[in-house]
Motif scaffolding. Structure first.
Motif, PDB file in Angstrom:
ATOM      1  N   UNK A 239       0.825  -1.215   0.000  1.00 25.79           N
ATOM      2  CA  UNK A 239       0.000   0.000   0.000  1.00 25.79           C
ATOM      3  C   UNK A 239       0.853   1.257   0.000  1.00 25.79           C
ATOM      4  N   UNK A 240       2.174   1.114  -0.104  1.00 23.30           N
ATOM      5  CA  UNK A 240       3.086   2.232   0.081  1.00 23.30           C
ATOM      6  C   UNK A 240       2.811   3.434  -0.795  1.00 23.30           C
ATOM      7  N   UNK A 241       2.368   3.195  -2.032  1.00 28.93           N
ATOM      8  CA  UNK A 241       2.161   4.319  -2.947  1.00 28.93           C
ATOM      9  C   UNK A 241       1.011   5.219  -2.528  1.00 28.93           C
ATOM     10  N   UNK A 242       0.192   4.764  -1.584  1.00 31.86           N
ATOM     11  CA  UNK A 242      -0.897   5.608  -1.082  1.00 31.86           C
ATOM     12  C   UNK A 242      -0.388   6.642  -0.078  1.00 31.86           C
ATOM     13  N   UNK A 243       0.896   6.566   0.270  1.00 32.88           N
ATOM     14  CA  UNK A 243       1.454   7.433   1.313  1.00 32.88           C
ATOM     15  C   UNK A 243       2.686   8.161   0.767  1.00 32.88           C
ATOM     16  N   UNK A 245       4.387  10.564   1.745  1.00 33.41           N
ATOM     17  CA  UNK A 245       5.404  10.935   2.725  1.00 33.41           C
ATOM     18  C   UNK A 245       6.054   9.730   3.384  1.00 33.41           C
ATOM     19  N   UNK A 246       5.735   8.540   2.862  1.00 32.34           N
ATOM     20  CA  UNK A 246       6.514   7.381   3.262  1.00 32.34           C
ATOM     21  C   UNK A 246       5.809   6.352   4.114  1.00 32.34           C
ATOM     22  N   UNK A 247       6.448   5.186   4.123  1.00 25.51           N
ATOM     23  CA  UNK A 247       6.042   4.071   4.966  1.00 25.51           C
ATOM     24  C   UNK A 247       7.240   3.762   5.859  1.00 25.51           C
ATOM     25  N   UNK A 287       4.125  15.332  11.900  1.00 25.05           N
ATOM     26  CA  UNK A 287       3.099  14.563  11.170  1.00 25.05           C
ATOM     27  C   UNK A 287       1.890  15.400  10.786  1.00 25.05           C
ATOM     28  N   UNK A 288       1.796  16.608  11.289  1.00 25.55           N
ATOM     29  CA  UNK A 288       0.551  17.381  11.158  1.00 25.55           C
ATOM     30  C   UNK A 288       0.073  17.476   9.712  1.00 25.55           C
ATOM     31  N   UNK A 289       0.930  17.725   8.766  1.00 26.01           N
ATOM     32  CA  UNK A 289       0.507  17.912   7.372  1.00 26.01           C
ATOM     33  C   UNK A 289       1.023  16.804   6.465  1.00 26.01           C
ATOM     34  N   UNK A 290       1.416  15.699   7.032  1.00 26.18           N
ATOM     35  CA  UNK A 290       1.997  14.626   6.212  1.00 26.18           C
ATOM     36  C   UNK A 290       1.037  13.446   6.059  1.00 26.18           C
ATOM     37  N   UNK A 291       1.176  12.758   4.913  1.00 26.84           N
ATOM     38  CA  UNK A 291       0.406  11.537   4.634  1.00 26.84           C
ATOM     39  C   UNK A 291       1.401  10.379   4.694  1.00 26.84           C
ATOM     40  N   UNK A 292       1.415   9.677   5.811  1.00 28.34           N
ATOM     41  CA  UNK A 292       2.394   8.600   5.988  1.00 28.34           C
ATOM     42  C   UNK A 292       1.784   7.437   6.760  1.00 28.34           C
TER      43      UNK A 292
END
Length: 878
Positions: A239-243, A245-247, A287-292
């Motif tokens: 599912x990594x590509x959904x994030x 800002x990283x896994x 983490x406030x504005x990140x998608x991880x």
């Protein structure tokens, strides 16, 4: 048949963005997908390939020649580029290919090569065709005109294994420019590369992805060694590509102080704490504005620190998700728990041929790891039963299977199986570079045990006395004592469930250990010196339970009691074993076998019942003329009579009769005479059988015991029918049915009804016999009574023979004979005398060779299929 294929090329395809197409235009998408499937199949088959199966919006195909696979992919891409053929919808197809040796079972393939092809496809974009280095090497010098390969370099696929050099197939009519591949290099991550293949877990992988999509905190739970870490990494990579800002993988096992959890996460994310401020504040800001996606591994020993940080991060960052692996839940708002089951293992009903078992996950993992140690190892029809035994006895636990497979280099499969009972000594050779708690099976469970409170440890080890599971009531009765009260059990048991040491089963009404965990708990129980006391409490509980069940088996709640005895049969056998080991356990053992005897009959477990009863009788009574021993001897005589051990039956019954006469127990004497009649009849002494039967009925009537009157009436009716005295037999059978209904004994009612059916056949009343047999079968199925169902089949065979339906007669009789061999239940001599002339007539009508051929087909039928077939036949005659 399972076979190791020659080098085969596997092609996987998928439609990019299909989910949105289904949501926006479902009807057009349905029609377009149908045309897509047809075009792909045509392209594959035109190039001599085979569509193995469809996979949602794509296909899995196999080719003997990799060149054919490449050509089929190009042709399919060109055809699907014409949107007029797909309802005007642009279907962007991605394709991936890899070649290798795999396992083949009938029309399906599985193994590393298959998985690799699927992973290569998942790295592609819509319209792109990718091939592995292996495929490229095999086709490079013989590519079709207009087709070329572009080297995209080595990429890490999302299966976390070693990098794969990938090539793009190019053609003038295909798009050639694409973004970077959907590989691990395309996203920020620190997911570790895995050195072994990932085997199985396909269903769990899909379910976890769906769950992760629907929640922000997902905890994978399960006992140690279940493979939580490996599966969480596998899902995270997928599912990594959904994030964007990283896994990020955070290993918490080395940490012993829960206050250090934020520091461990910060270290992985590269977040630095500000002087004088807690590091958790820096993490919250980060983490406030990140998608991880954070993958927190091995949280159980610092669970409170993990729960606290998870709550803070999820509240701070709306696009943060956490996938945790832990033997204990976080218990925070919004958490979803996914309990990881063992790998699938062949059931006891599955045959152990290679074809039947090779697809089960536990078998696949064992074979994969054994082959890595001993490349010549193969799963064969000869070793498959032993491999299955190993997988079953190790509960399908991945760590245990891997450790067992590691022994293939020094032990034979048979030697490994022989040592599995001492699994904690056998399974000690793990990966020396891994965590210490995963190097041996014992250390994996030690880790969980050490995290328990003292009360949880006491309950955990006391529960080891249960075999096959337990109810809450049983745990309260057996495990309470000392510092644990009965009221504490529910909460403590819940704690053990939450910590993945106890499994809930039976719709939440029962609990159980995996056998591996139970053996560990049993060792701890022995070390604590509590074994004898706990087993005595278990014996006391199950003796009371069986005596209550024994009374219930003769009433209207028979089906309910049968289900409860089914669930606790192993516990009853364990209690029986404890009786044999204790100095004063003889009379308790006698009570136990007397109370449970009807269960053996109804469930068709007479061979097991015979063993248990004879073992109980081997314990000498503490006092002469024990009435409890008298009843146990009567049970043994009854079982022996029904299993054809007539001489042994007489011996037990005569000893029982002497004790009953000593006590002048006339009801018991009547019952003993009933079975002495059956034993005498089996030994050919019809005169003695009649004397015993008449005495039994006379004494039963004197005592007024309705149940004894019912049993004695049936025995005498059998003798009358054997003498062809149907006028005396029929009213006795009617009395049996009436009394059985009054007693709410459905099974004995069926026995009387079957007797009436034999009388009807003897009188030439086929329709009456058919109606009676339908009634008997309905009762047998409702009560799951094997003896009644078996007898109903046998008499149905007699009816078919009477009606000259020869093939049906032979098939039905053969199916009943197969069931008799399985249950150990022998036909009553009177029933045998009824059936044999009809079967002789059938054999003569068909001829020996045809009779034998039909008999073989009947023996191949399952008992359930035979019952269904007869039920349908009887209904059609109505």
């Amino acid at each position: 048949m399972i076979e190791r294929s020659a080098v085969t090329t596997f092609l996987f395809t998928d439609i990019e963005g299909s989910t949105r197409l289904w949501e926006d235009q479902p009807e057009r998408m349905r029609r377009a997908l149908g045309r897509h499937d047809r075009l792909l199949r045509e392209a594959v088959e035109r190039q001599h390939g085979v569509v193995v199966k469809t996979t949602g919006d794509g296909v899995h195909a196999a080719f003997q020649d990799p060149r054919d696979a490449v050509v089929a992919s190009v042709e399919a891409q060109i055809a699907l580029a014409d949107h007029a053929l797909t309802e005007g919808l642009a279907l962007h197809i991605r394709c991936g290919m890899h070649a290798g040796v795999s396992e083949r079972s009938e029309d399906d393939y599985f193994g590393t090569a298959v998985n690799r092809a699927a992973r290569i496809m998942s790295a592609a974009h819509g319209g792109q065709v990718l091939v592995s280095q292996t495929v490229a090497d095999l086709v490079r010098d013989r590519l079709p005109n207009g087709v070329s390969l572009r080297d995209l370099g080595a990429v890490r696929l999302r299966d976390l294994s070693s990098a794969e050099r990938v090539y793009q197939v190019e053609h003038a009519k295909l798009r050639c420019d694409f973004p970077a591949l959907r590989s691990l290099e395309a996203l920020p991550n620190n997911l570790p590369q895995q050195l072994t293949t990932f085997v199985g877990r396909e269903q769990e992988h899909r379910e976890i992805k769906v769950a992760l999509n629907a929640t922000r905190l997902l905890t994978l739970s399960g006992v140690g060694g279940m493979g939580k870490t490996r599966l969480s990494l596998h899902v995270a990579a997928d599912v990594g590509l959904d994030y964007p800002d990283g896994v990020w993988f955070v290993e918490l096992a080395p940490i012993s102080d829960m206050s250090l959890v934020p520091l461990a996460v910060a270290s992985v994310l590269g977040v630095k704490e500000e002087p004088g401020r807690p590091v958790s504040e820096a993490l919250i800001a980060f983490v406030r504005d990140r998608r991880l996606l954070l993958v927190l591994d091995n949280c159980e020993h610092v669970i409170h620190g993990c729960a606290r940080l998870a709550k803070q991060l999820l509240q701070a960052g709306a696009h943060v998700k956490i996938l945790a692996s832990s033997r204990e839940h976080f218990n925070v708002a919004g958490e979803k728990v996914y309990t990881l089951p063992p790998l699938s293992v062949p059931g006891s009903e599955d045959t152990s041929s290679v074809d039947a078992v090779a697809g089960f996950e536990a078998v696949r993992l064992f074979v994969d790891r054994a082959t890595a140690v001993q490349p010549a190892f193969r799963l064969t029809d000869r070793n498959a039963p032993t491999v299955v035994e190993i997988c079953r006895r190790l509960d399908g636990i991945p760590l245990a299977l891997e450790l067992a497979a590691a022994r293939v280099g020094t032990l034979s499969i048979e030697q490994i199986a022989a040592r599995v009972n001492d699994r904690f000594r056998l399974l000690t050779t793990g990966d020396r570079t891994g965590e210490r708690r995963q190097q041996t099976l014992r250390s994996a469970i030690d880790w969980s045990y050490d995290l328990l409170t003292e009360q949880e440890r006491i309950l955990f080890r006391r529960l080891a006395v249960f075999a096959g599971g337990w109810t809450l009531e049983a745990a309260e009765a057996v495990a309470a004592g000392g510092s644990i009260s009965g009221q504490d059990i529910l909460d403590l048991l819940g704690d053990l469930v939450d910590k993945s040491l106890v499994v809930i089963s039976g719709e939440g009404r029962r609990y159980r250990f995996l056998e591996t965990v139970r053996q560990y708990a049993d060792e701890r129980l022995t070390e604590a010196g509590e074994g004898e006391q706990a087993r005595q409490r278990q014996l006391d509980f199950y003796l009371a339970f069986v005596e209550k069940a024994g009374a219930g088996l003769t009433g209207e709640d028979q089906a309910t009691w049968l289900e409860q005895l089914d669930a606790d049969r192993e516990n009853v056998l364990s209690a029986h074993t404890w009786c044999l080991r204790t100095r004063d356990g003889a009379e308790t053992g006698y009570r136990l076998v007397h109370a449970i005897k009807l269960y053996w009959f109804v469930r068709g477990l007479l061979n097991l019942g015979h063993r248990v009863t004879v073992e109980a009788l081997s314990n000498p009574p503490p006092r002469p003329h024990s009435l409890l021993r008298c009843k146990a001897l009567w049970v043994a005589g009854q079982i022996c009579s029904y299993t054809g051990r007539y001489a042994e039956a007489q011996q037990h019954l005569q000893e029982s009769l002497a004790i009953a006469r000593h006590h002048d127990d006339r009801s018991m004497i009547a019952s003993i005479h009933t079975y002495l009649a059956l034993a005498a009849l089996g030994l050919g002494d019809r005169a003695a059988a009649r004397v015993h039967s008449e005495q039994a009925l006379e004494l039963a009537r004197e005592s007024g015991n309705q149940r004894e009157i019912t049993v004695a009436s049936n025995a005498l009716a059998q003798l009358h029918r054997l003498d062809d005295n149907l006028d005396d037999a029929e009213p006795l059978y009617e009395q049996v049915v009436a009394l059985a209904h009054e007693l709410h004994d459905q099974e004995f009612a069926a026995i009387g009804i079957i007797g009436l059916a034999m009388v009807a056949i003897s009188r030439g009343l086929a329709q009456r016999a058919s109606d009676l047999l339908r009634r008997a079968l309905a009762i047998a199925e409702a009560t799951r009574s094997h003896p009644a169902a078996q007898s109903a089949l046998e008499v149905s065979a007699g009816l078919a023979s009477y009606l000259n339906e020869w093939e049906r007669a032979v098939r039905t009789y053969a199916a009943a004979e197969t069931q008799a061999a399985r249950t150990g239940i022998r036909r009553d001599p009177a029933d045998e005398a009824f059936l044999q002339p009809l079967l002789a007539k059938t054999r003569e009508a068909l001829g020996e060779s045809r009779f034998t051929a039909i008999e073989a087909s009947g023996r191949a039928m399952s008992f359930e299929a035979a019952i269904a077939e007869v039920r349908t036949w009887l209904a059609a005659r109505n």
